[in-house]
Design an enzyme around this catalytic site. Structure first.
Site, PDB file in Angstrom:
ATOM      1  N   SER A  85     -10.152   0.241   6.933  1.00 39.61           N
ATOM      2  CA  SER A  85      -9.504   0.348   5.626  1.00 39.61           C
ATOM      3  C   SER A  85      -8.944  -0.944   5.054  1.00 39.61           C
ATOM      4  O   SER A  85      -8.436  -0.946   3.931  1.00 39.61           O
ATOM      5  CB  SER A  85      -8.379   1.393   5.692  1.00 39.61           C
ATOM      6  OG  SER A  85      -8.919   2.675   5.826  1.00 39.61           O
ATOM      7  N   LYS A  93       0.823  -1.207   0.000  1.00 41.07           N
ATOM      8  CA  LYS A  93       0.000   0.000   0.000  1.00 41.07           C
ATOM      9  C   LYS A  93       0.859   1.260   0.000  1.00 41.07           C
ATOM     10  O   LYS A  93       1.891   1.322   0.668  1.00 41.07           O
ATOM     11  CB  LYS A  93      -0.907  -0.021   1.240  1.00 41.07           C
ATOM     12  CG  LYS A  93      -1.884   1.144   1.357  1.00 41.07           C
ATOM     13  CD  LYS A  93      -2.748   0.985   2.599  1.00 41.07           C
ATOM     14  CE  LYS A  93      -3.713   2.128   2.790  1.00 41.07           C
ATOM     15  NZ  LYS A  93      -4.567   1.936   4.003  1.00 41.07           N
ATOM     16  N   SER A 130      -9.245   2.708   2.864  1.00 40.41           N
ATOM     17  CA  SER A 130      -8.222   3.413   2.098  1.00 40.41           C
ATOM     18  C   SER A 130      -7.295   2.497   1.315  1.00 40.41           C
ATOM     19  O   SER A 130      -6.510   2.948   0.487  1.00 40.41           O
ATOM     20  CB  SER A 130      -7.382   4.277   3.044  1.00 40.41           C
ATOM     21  OG  SER A 130      -6.727   3.486   4.015  1.00 40.41           O
TER      22      SER A 130
END
Length: 475
Positions: free
Chosen positions: A177, A77, A153
């Protein structure tokens, strides 16, 4: 042997690693298969924030090693953990020039598993918004239907796994997330117990205790096996790591017995949820009862108004402190045009929070969380939705273009369930247990007692064997 795109995308990480060990395929062939899918599909899906293909190919040409996932392509990520020499932009124009000088602690553990990092999955700006539609990188689109959002996210990581770029990808979860994008994209997404995956010496943003890291995967066993690699005690840590009885991978196939499973669809506001999601929860509850579990409706009885009032100064103070470190790294303050509306509002308002307010919030959260955890003495697992509706169209949760107040309202309406278990620190897992009439995934969430990932892996393993998951291998 040259692996086909469909066979590559249809295998999980442990399956690909076995192919490498059996010399049925080479790590380089796997990396090339991953790259080919990215180059063919990502112009539309937009999941990959930064590509590091040459580096991945160079690693793939070397020894595969003996890690559980040796030779398996992997994505990281674009927020949080550092990768030596890679950009780490946190989904923000303000951090467009930030480059990590070294691997952070958790990245070192991922490398020990044998994975081959090939790039970064797109993130919402500083992980604030539960979907990835940023001014810096645009919208990440849901591989099931590219007119719909992929969540966030960790939306880039989830879309990459759903589209078959990689079998699993790093994700992080501060208010949902991992679980939100897993639900949107039809994946397994576990938020582990607080400190199960150590924050390590470089995890300053995790001081408040809400945030954890793990992976999004297509199979339960991949999630378990990676947590076995990364979720071990951290030398010198001042925090006690909750003990586990044995390898989580073993739990996935272990006999489960009869569980007491409570379920609810109650929202903090009292508003009704989409009938498709309501129906999915009721069907799964009935199916769990048919499997022999004791299943019953029961709300948690949480005072959501009190718990969110306590959370606000804690998150605000933590964000202000974290942004101070980001400003020090960039070398200057951000300008309003470099941050999205909700981020700018959070940044400017958080500076006014006092130490008294932040610690009052922490004290309240600790006491309120104990009340929630105590309720789990009455049952083993709590079942609820991840979201109140199937993934909405692109633009509905757009951090780049919607004002702070309206965006907050929309997020509260769509994502009301996940954050509670960040506050309590309990393990919580999204599973792809339903589909909408329009063919979009509906994720449901199972949450266990504090430190009891084992029961979640056993239950998830049973459900995967009984029902299986949908996948998109032939994109």
């Amino acid at each position: 042997m040259t692996i086909t795109s469909s066979d590559y995308a249809g295998a999980d990480g442990l399956g690909l690693a076995k192919m490498v060990r059996d010399r049925a395929v080479t790590p380089l062939e796997l990396v090339d298969a991953a790259i080919a899918r990215i180059e063919r599909l990502d112009g539309t899906i937009n999941a990959v924030a930064h590509r590091r293909f040459d580096e991945a190919r160079a690693q793939a040409r070397g020894p595969a090693g003996d890690g559980a996932f040796a030779g398996v392509p992997f994505m990281v990520k674009d927020f949080g953990i550092g990768v030596a020499g890679w950009p780490n932009t946190s989904g923000s124009r303000f951090c467009r020039d930030v480059v990590d000088s070294a691997d952070t602690g958790l990245m070192t553990r991922y490398r020990e598993s044998g994975v081959i990092p090939i790039g970064r999955g797109a993130s919402s700006e500083f992980g604030i918004v539960g979907n990835v539609e940023t001014a810096a990188g645009g919208a990440v689109r849901n591989p099931w239907n590219t007119d719909h959002l992929a969540g966030g996210s960790s939306g880039g990581s989830a879309a990459a796994v759903a589209a078959g770029y990689v079998p699993m990808a790093h994700a992080s979860d501060g208010l949902g997330s991992i679980r939100i994008p897993a639900a949107c994209c039809g994946l397994v997404g576990l938020k582990p117990t607080r400190d199960r995956n150590p924050n390590l010496p470089d995890g300053f943003d995790y001081a408040m205790g809400f945030c954890v890291d793990h992976v999004v995967t297509r199979s339960v066993r991949d999630s378990a096996a990676m947590l076995d690699v990364t979720g071990r005690p951290e030398p010198g840590s001042p925090y006690a790591v909750p003990a586990k009885a044995g390898p989580y991978l073993d739990e996935v196939t272990r006999a489960l017995g009869r569980l007491r499973i409570a379920w609810s669809t109650q929202t903090p506001s009292g508003a009704a949820i989409d009938p498709e999601v309501q129906g999915a929860v009721e069907r799964v509850a009935a199916d769990l009862a048919a499997l022999g579990h004791e299943v019953f409706p029961q709300d948690l009885g949480v005072d959501y108004r009190a718990i969110y009032a306590a959370r606000a100064p804690v998150s605000g103070g933590n964000f202000a402190a974290g942004m101070r470190r980001v400003v020090e790294r960039v070398g200057r303050e951000p300008t309003p045009d470099e941050l999205e509306p909700l981020t700018w509002a959070a940044y400017t308002q958080s500076k006014a929070i006092t130490g008294e307010q932040a610690f009052w919030g922490l004290q309240e959260l600790r006491m309120l969380s104990r009340e929630v955890v105590r309720r789990f003495e009455e049952f083993d697992v709590f079942l609820c939705p991840v979201m109140t509706a199937a993934p909405p169209p692109i633009g509905h949760i757009a951090g780049a273009s919607i004002g702070a107040g309206e965006l907050s309202k929309r997020q509260a309406a769509l994502f009301p369930y996940a954050a509670l278990f960040n506050f309590t620190g309990q393990p919580s897992m999204s599973l792809p247990l339903a589909m909408s009439a329009d063919g979009l995934p509906i994720g449901l969430m199972i949450t266990g007692r504090y430190a009891d990932e084992a029961t979640l892996f056993r239950l998830a393993g049973q459900l995967e064997r009984e029902w299986g998951w949908p996948d998109l291998r032939d994109l």
